[in-house]
Design a protein around this motif. Structure first.
Motif, short mmCIF file in Angstrom:
data_model
loop_
_atom_site.label_atom_id
_atom_site.label_comp_id
_atom_site.label_asym_id
_atom_site.label_seq_id
_atom_site.Cartn_x
_atom_site.Cartn_y
_atom_site.Cartn_z
N SER A 1 0.86 -1.19 0.00
CA SER A 1 0.00 0.00 0.00
C SER A 1 0.89 1.22 0.00
O SER A 1 2.12 1.12 0.08
CB SER A 1 -0.82 0.04 1.29
OG SER A 1 -1.92 -0.79 1.22
N ALA A 2 0.27 2.39 0.01
CA ALA A 2 1.02 3.63 0.21
C ALA A 2 1.31 3.77 1.70
O ALA A 2 0.56 3.22 2.52
CB ALA A 2 0.17 4.81 -0.26
N LYS B 1 -2.28 9.89 6.06
CA LYS B 1 -1.86 8.89 5.06
C LYS B 1 -1.36 9.59 3.80
O LYS B 1 -1.94 10.61 3.39
CB LYS B 1 -3.07 8.05 4.61
CG LYS B 1 -3.62 7.11 5.63
CD LYS B 1 -4.86 6.47 5.02
CE LYS B 1 -5.32 5.30 5.85
NZ LYS B 1 -6.28 4.47 5.15
N THR C 1 -1.85 8.72 0.82
CA THR C 1 -2.96 8.77 -0.15
C THR C 1 -3.82 10.02 0.07
O THR C 1 -4.22 10.69 -0.88
CB THR C 1 -3.85 7.52 -0.03
OG1 THR C 1 -3.00 6.37 -0.08
CG2 THR C 1 -4.86 7.44 -1.15
N GLU D 1 1.07 4.40 -3.89
CA GLU D 1 1.45 3.00 -4.07
C GLU D 1 2.58 2.89 -5.08
O GLU D 1 3.54 2.13 -4.89
CB GLU D 1 0.24 2.18 -4.56
CG GLU D 1 -0.64 1.59 -3.47
CD GLU D 1 -1.49 2.62 -2.74
OE1 GLU D 1 -1.55 3.78 -3.18
OE2 GLU D 1 -2.09 2.26 -1.71
N PHE E 1 -3.82 -1.05 -5.34
CA PHE E 1 -4.81 0.02 -5.43
C PHE E 1 -5.16 0.52 -6.82
O PHE E 1 -6.24 1.00 -7.06
CB PHE E 1 -4.34 1.19 -4.56
CG PHE E 1 -5.30 2.32 -4.32
CD1 PHE E 1 -6.66 2.09 -4.12
CD2 PHE E 1 -4.85 3.65 -4.27
CE1 PHE E 1 -7.54 3.14 -3.86
CE2 PHE E 1 -5.72 4.70 -4.01
CZ PHE E 1 -7.05 4.45 -3.81
N ARG F 1 -11.34 2.99 -1.89
CA ARG F 1 -10.34 3.12 -0.81
C ARG F 1 -10.08 1.76 -0.15
O ARG F 1 -10.98 0.95 0.03
CB ARG F 1 -10.81 4.12 0.25
CG ARG F 1 -10.90 5.56 -0.21
CD ARG F 1 -9.59 6.14 -0.69
NE ARG F 1 -8.49 6.15 0.23
CZ ARG F 1 -8.14 7.16 1.02
NH1 ARG F 1 -8.84 8.27 1.01
NH2 ARG F 1 -7.08 7.08 1.79
N GLY F 2 -8.84 1.54 0.20
CA GLY F 2 -8.45 0.26 0.78
C GLY F 2 -8.25 -0.81 -0.28
O GLY F 2 -8.10 -1.99 0.01
N GLY F 3 -8.21 -0.38 -1.55
CA GLY F 3 -8.22 -1.32 -2.67
C GLY F 3 -6.95 -2.13 -2.90
O GLY F 3 -6.94 -3.02 -3.75
N SER F 4 -5.89 -1.87 -2.14
CA SER F 4 -4.69 -2.71 -2.31
C SER F 4 -5.00 -4.16 -1.93
O SER F 4 -4.36 -5.09 -2.44
CB SER F 4 -3.53 -2.20 -1.46
OG SER F 4 -3.18 -0.91 -1.86
N ASP F 5 -5.95 -4.34 -1.04
CA ASP F 5 -6.40 -5.70 -0.71
C ASP F 5 -6.87 -6.45 -1.96
O ASP F 5 -6.67 -7.65 -2.10
CB ASP F 5 -7.60 -5.65 0.24
CG ASP F 5 -7.22 -5.33 1.67
OD1 ASP F 5 -6.04 -5.48 2.01
OD2 ASP F 5 -8.12 -4.93 2.43
N1 ASP Z 1 -3.72 3.72 -0.22
C1 ASP Z 1 -5.09 3.44 -0.54
C2 ASP Z 1 -6.00 3.97 0.56
O1 ASP Z 1 -5.54 4.63 1.47
C3 ASP Z 1 -5.33 1.99 -0.83
C4 ASP Z 1 -4.90 1.04 0.24
O2 ASP Z 1 -4.18 1.39 1.17
O3 ASP Z 1 -5.32 -0.12 0.16
O4 ASP Z 1 -7.17 3.78 0.49
#
Ligand code: ASP
Length: 435
Positions: A38-39, A49, A51, A116, A169, A183-187
């Motif tokens: 992730s970032a 963050k 991002t 990222e 991401f 958001r959170g898309g690195s998963d």
């Molecule tokens: N950096 C992105 C976020 O903050 C994606 C991630 O961390 O999964 O949403």
């Protein structure tokens, strides 16, 4: 040979100390060959963050303002990582390019994705791995959903026997433009990579030791869940338990690749295994999740059950107002529709009025301030007495049940209680089913 994909979340890559842990984790197991970072996330509660800083830069550029100290903070974070880790890469050209693109009017997705992309360069240097730009191998459709051609692109691109770093991401849209998942898309990226390369396990490294049986803010001593099925997790996440992006389950579920949620800061903890199927043994309930902020509309009409099209006309009212519904418990002469206040907004009166017009009911009542609690576990399937235990735990704790809905999956009993009773009810259910 088995291959593991390791995704590291924002807090696991937030500073040099965390990145050293990442390196130790990857070095400890030669099968950990694919890394999705992730970032850099928050280093402490007051931090921001990367991002979020990048989204802010985009907004500043759009309104014609200088990026100023916001950009400087981003630059310092990446340069700081390189210095503290003693890496011999020069980040300046990549940083300058990103800045110029953002100032030149690049889109929000491009700006956000650079957290990222840049961090991937740092992680690849740290791990001595090959860097693969996600825009080369991940295709994203306009609706922010994955385009399945990504699997083949990834598999063809990563045929070597060494390590690969693929930033999370983002990917490329239909015109080659950079797009991101939500958001959170690195998963999701980690999950796609795991499927594309046929991984034996998808390790998702974060800052908690897996999924807990319930919300630790309500039950401080909530036990960790060692094993849970994709479906059970989905039912819990729906009610607010969040440890993984909900779309991350789909790429790995069909091929049956397990997801192992692990804690970067506690290597001895085995975390949670998310699997296709499991033997629940004596464990009836795997987890309990709940949230407040729901409203129930109760429609009563004598002989409703004989009226063809009644349900459709009721739901049509919600559809026309653009309000999705969560549940529709019904009995012989009543039908209830439960909606989330987030979608309802201030339109409760309008809904009542439209329901009177649409189905000419005897009475419609609007009951706000409802909390929903999902008690989930495949062990309750065909097990006599689970509902009885649940309801008696609630009645012993003096919690009034306003609604009951047991899904056809028989893996989930949802009860509606007064918003103020949410914590008390979760506590009572946890105590009943914890062992
Ligand atoms: N950096 C992105 C976020 O903050 C994606 C991630 O961390 O999964 O949403």
């Amino acid at each position: 040979m088995s291959i593991k994909v390791c995704k590291f979340g924002g807090s696991s890559v937030a500073d040099a100390d965390q990145l050293r842990k990442v390196k130790a984790i990857v070095d400890a197991d030669p099968t950990r060959r694919f890394v999705v970072p992730s970032a850099p996330g928050k280093r402490n509660a007051d931090d921001t963050k990367v991002t979020d800083l990048l989204y802010l830069c985009h907004r500043l550029a759009m309104s014609g303002q200088p990026l100023g100290h916001v950009w400087e903070t981003i630059e310092q974070r990446f340069q700081g990582l390189v210095t503290d880790l003693g890496l011999s890469i020069d980040m300046q050209p990549a940083l300058d390019e990103v800045r110029a693109e953002i100032e030149g009017g690049a889109g929000a997705a491009y700006a956000a994705s650079r957290g990222e992309a840049l961090n991937g360069l740092v992680v690849a240097a740290l791990l001595d791995a090959e860097y693969v730009d996600a825009a080369e191998v991940i295709r994203i459709a306009r609706n922010a959903r994955l385009d399945d051609s990504s699997y083949e692109l990834l598999a063809k691109r990563c045929t070597g026997s060494g390590r690969y770093v693929i930033p999370g991401f983002y990917g490329a849209g239909p015109e080659g433009e950079v797009l991101t998942f939500s958001r959170g898309g690195s998963d999701i990226t980690g999950s796609i990579v795991a499927r594309a390369i046929g991984a034996s396990v998808y390790e998702n490294w974060t800052d908690v030791s897996g999924v807990l049986m319930t919300d630790p803010r309500i039950v401080a001593e909530a036990k960790p869940i060692r094993e849970i099925t994709y479906r059970e997790l989905r039912e819990l996440s729906y009610m607010g338990a969040s440890v993984l992006h909900e779309d991350a389950v789909f790429p790995v579920r069909d091929p049956g690749i397990p997801i192992n949620i692990r804690n970067t800061n506690d290597l001895d903890d085995p975390g949670t295994m998310i699997v296709t199927d499991r033997d629940p043994g004596d464990q009836v309930v795997v987890g309990i999740a709940g949230s407040s902020g729901f409203t129930e509309f109760m429609i009563e009409k004598a002989l409703m059950n004989a009226e063809v099209g009644f349900g459709r006309r009721v739901l049509d009212v919600f559809e026309r107002l653009g309000i999705p519904y969560e549940h529709t418990p019904s009995s012989i002469d009543t039908m209830a529709v439960v909606v989330s206040d987030r979608h309802l907004g201030k339109r409760a009166e309008q809904v009542v009025e439209d329901l009177y017009a649409a189905v000419k009911p005897d009475v419609v009542t609007c009951n706000p301030n409802l909390a929903l609690i999902a008690t989930v576990g495949k062990g309750m399937n065909h097990r006599i007495g689970t509902a009885a235990r649940l309801f008696s735990a609630l009645s012993t704790s003096q919690v009034n049940i306003r609604m009951i809905d047991q899904g056809s999956s028989e893996q989930n009993i949802i009860v509606g209680v007064e918003g103020d009773d949410l914590a008390k009810a979760i506590r009572a259910i946890y105590d009943e089913f914890k062992s």
